[in-house]
Design a protein around this motif. Structure first.
Motif, short mmCIF file in Angstrom:
data_model
loop_
_atom_site.label_atom_id
_atom_site.label_comp_id
_atom_site.label_asym_id
_atom_site.label_seq_id
_atom_site.Cartn_x
_atom_site.Cartn_y
_atom_site.Cartn_z
N PHE A 61 0.84 -1.18 0.00
CA PHE A 61 0.00 0.00 0.00
C PHE A 61 0.88 1.25 0.00
O PHE A 61 1.91 1.28 0.67
CB PHE A 61 -0.90 0.02 1.23
CG PHE A 61 -1.81 -1.16 1.35
CD1 PHE A 61 -3.02 -1.20 0.67
CD2 PHE A 61 -1.47 -2.25 2.14
CE1 PHE A 61 -3.86 -2.29 0.79
CE2 PHE A 61 -2.30 -3.34 2.26
CZ PHE A 61 -3.51 -3.37 1.58
N TYR A 62 0.46 2.26 -0.74
CA TYR A 62 1.20 3.51 -0.78
C TYR A 62 1.32 4.09 0.64
O TYR A 62 0.34 4.19 1.37
CB TYR A 62 0.50 4.50 -1.70
CG TYR A 62 1.13 5.87 -1.72
CD1 TYR A 62 2.43 6.06 -2.18
CD2 TYR A 62 0.43 6.98 -1.27
CE1 TYR A 62 3.01 7.32 -2.20
CE2 TYR A 62 0.99 8.25 -1.30
CZ TYR A 62 2.29 8.40 -1.75
OH TYR A 62 2.86 9.65 -1.76
N LYS A 63 2.55 4.43 1.01
CA LYS A 63 2.86 4.93 2.35
C LYS A 63 2.34 4.01 3.45
O LYS A 63 1.94 4.44 4.53
CB LYS A 63 2.33 6.35 2.53
CG LYS A 63 3.11 7.36 1.69
CD LYS A 63 2.92 8.78 2.14
CE LYS A 63 3.89 9.71 1.40
NZ LYS A 63 3.71 11.13 1.76
N SER A 64 2.34 2.71 3.14
CA SER A 64 1.95 1.67 4.11
C SER A 64 0.57 1.92 4.70
O SER A 64 0.31 1.56 5.85
CB SER A 64 2.99 1.57 5.23
OG SER A 64 4.26 1.25 4.71
N CYS A 80 1.19 6.29 -8.91
CA CYS A 80 2.59 6.31 -9.33
C CYS A 80 3.19 7.65 -8.87
O CYS A 80 3.16 8.63 -9.61
CB CYS A 80 2.71 6.16 -10.84
SG CYS A 80 4.39 6.40 -11.47
N PRO A 81 3.70 7.72 -7.64
CA PRO A 81 4.15 9.00 -7.09
C PRO A 81 5.39 9.57 -7.75
O PRO A 81 5.62 10.78 -7.71
CB PRO A 81 4.41 8.67 -5.62
CG PRO A 81 4.66 7.20 -5.59
CD PRO A 81 3.81 6.62 -6.68
N SER A 82 6.20 8.73 -8.38
CA SER A 82 7.41 9.19 -9.05
C SER A 82 7.29 8.89 -10.54
O SER A 82 7.28 7.72 -10.95
CB SER A 82 8.64 8.49 -8.47
OG SER A 82 9.81 8.90 -9.13
N ARG A 117 0.13 11.97 -3.44
CA ARG A 117 0.99 13.11 -3.74
C ARG A 117 2.06 13.23 -2.66
O ARG A 117 1.77 13.31 -1.48
CB ARG A 117 0.17 14.40 -3.81
CG ARG A 117 -0.85 14.32 -4.95
CD ARG A 117 -1.53 15.64 -5.19
NE ARG A 117 -2.54 15.50 -6.24
CZ ARG A 117 -2.30 15.55 -7.53
NH1 ARG A 117 -1.06 15.74 -7.97
NH2 ARG A 117 -3.28 15.41 -8.41
N GLU A 118 3.32 13.23 -3.13
CA GLU A 118 4.46 13.27 -2.20
C GLU A 118 4.48 14.58 -1.42
O GLU A 118 4.11 15.63 -1.94
CB GLU A 118 5.77 13.11 -2.99
CG GLU A 118 5.86 11.78 -3.71
CD GLU A 118 6.15 10.59 -2.80
OE1 GLU A 118 6.30 9.48 -3.32
OE2 GLU A 118 6.22 10.78 -1.57
N PRO A 126 -0.35 11.74 -10.79
CA PRO A 126 0.16 10.47 -10.27
C PRO A 126 -0.88 9.38 -10.12
O PRO A 126 -0.55 8.23 -9.83
CB PRO A 126 0.71 10.87 -8.89
CG PRO A 126 -0.18 11.97 -8.46
CD PRO A 126 -0.49 12.75 -9.71
N THR A 127 -2.17 9.72 -10.29
CA THR A 127 -3.20 8.70 -10.11
C THR A 127 -4.17 8.70 -11.29
O THR A 127 -4.32 9.70 -12.00
CB THR A 127 -4.03 8.97 -8.84
OG1 THR A 127 -4.69 10.24 -8.96
CG2 THR A 127 -3.15 8.97 -7.59
N TYR A 128 -4.81 7.58 -11.45
CA TYR A 128 -5.91 7.47 -12.41
C TYR A 128 -6.71 6.24 -12.03
O TYR A 128 -6.25 5.39 -11.25
CB TYR A 128 -5.40 7.38 -13.84
CG TYR A 128 -6.38 7.93 -14.86
CD1 TYR A 128 -6.88 9.23 -14.73
CD2 TYR A 128 -6.81 7.17 -15.94
CE1 TYR A 128 -7.77 9.75 -15.67
CE2 TYR A 128 -7.70 7.69 -16.87
CZ TYR A 128 -8.17 8.98 -16.73
OH TYR A 128 -9.06 9.49 -17.64
N ALA A 129 -7.93 6.13 -12.59
CA ALA A 129 -8.81 5.04 -12.17
C ALA A 129 -9.74 4.66 -13.31
O ALA A 129 -9.81 5.32 -14.34
CB ALA A 129 -9.61 5.47 -10.94
#
Length: 281
Positions: A17-20, A204-206, A280-281, A220-223
């Motif tokens: 998971f993103y950022k746990s 995809c943050p990077s 978003r970072e 960074p995102t899409y769905a």
């Protein structure tokens, strides 16, 4: 050995998971977090709905396959039968114990059902053979119409791979799930819940600093949401009447992440957040 580890949370497999941080807003007591473990390694995570005998979502890190789709033996989860059972996910035996049949979906449910076994975490989104074999568990499967599974939904999965290869410069976190009917569950033989829609989102943050203008809204995102019922209304996903007959009515609609979260929130009657801070970072 294939392992599926059950607990009250995803504490042993937060890496997927993103950022746990697992999705927020999904609190039903019937859901069972499963850390999917295979040959002493974690490969992905699934949120399993016990009463529906199907996963609500699977979360994984996309990594393009380095080989072909394996002809894997289908597995079941002993710990859904007995909480203290072995953590090894086992091949289906013949004959099956009635306790197994009552606790989860089994291969017989899909036989002559008119539904295919739809992967939430698709095997070709996993790098190694072991990664791909780990996806062949019914705790990662929902009943999916063939017109969706091998048609527009398959195209979406391939498109996601292309985006990753072309523009993502770090891990791509993916959550793919099944959306139940709003007016009550549909079933295979009163046992396995059939979703009205499939849904998927990536984070995809990077990513490349030189995105073409046409691609910029996709990071960074899409769905996306895909139809799994030709008879569903067009409110969420319109139907393309010009599509060829075999896939007509199984359209996929792409959308920003917050739009998907809004649809899920309406269905679940609670706010939903799939990625911490909107990725978003």
């Amino acid at each position: 050995m294939v392992h599926g580890e059950l607990s009250r949370d995803f504490s042993r497999c937060l890496v997927f998971f993103y950022k746990s941080t697992p999705p927020q807003g999904i609190h039903a007591t019937e859901y069972q977090p499963i850390c999917q473990r295979y040959k002493n390694q974690y490969h992905f995570a699934s949120m399993y709905h016990r009463q529906h005998r199907a996963p609500f979502y699977s979360a994984y890190i996309l990594s393009p396959a380095d080989g072909k789709r394996p002809n894997s033996t289908w597995m079941y989860e002993p710990q859904l039968v007995f909480s203290r059972a072995s953590s090894d996910m086992k091949p289906f035996d013949s004959p099956l114990s009635q306790n197994v049949i009552e606790s989860q979906a089994v291969l017989q449910d899909y036989k002559n059902s008119s539904y295919t076994k739809g992967h939430l975490n698709p095997s070709m989104h996993q790098k190694t053979r072991q990664d791909r074999e780990a996806t062949f568990t019914l705790t990662n499967i929902v009943p999916q119409r063939a017109g969706s599974n091998s048609g527009p939904w398959s195209s979406l999965e391939k498109e996601m791979l292309r985006k990753f290869k072309a523009y993502c410069e770090g891990p791509m976190y993916v959550i793919t799930g099944a959306m139940p009917y709003e007016d009550g569950a549909r079933w295979i033989d009163n046992r396995v819940s059939v979703p009205e829609y499939m849904w998927s989102a990536y984070c995809c943050p990077s990513y490349s600093a030189h995105l073409p203008q046409s691609v910029q809204p996709l990071f960074p995102t899409y769905a996306a949401v895909g139809r799994n019922d030709r008879e569903s209304g067009p409110e969420i996903v319109p139907v393309n009447p010009k599509a060829r007959a075999s896939v007509r009515g199984y359209d996929v609609r792409k959308m920003p992440l917050d739009e998907l979260e809004g649809i899920l929130a309406q269905r679940m009657a609670t706010p939903v957040s799939l990625f911490q801070g909107q990725c978003r970072e």
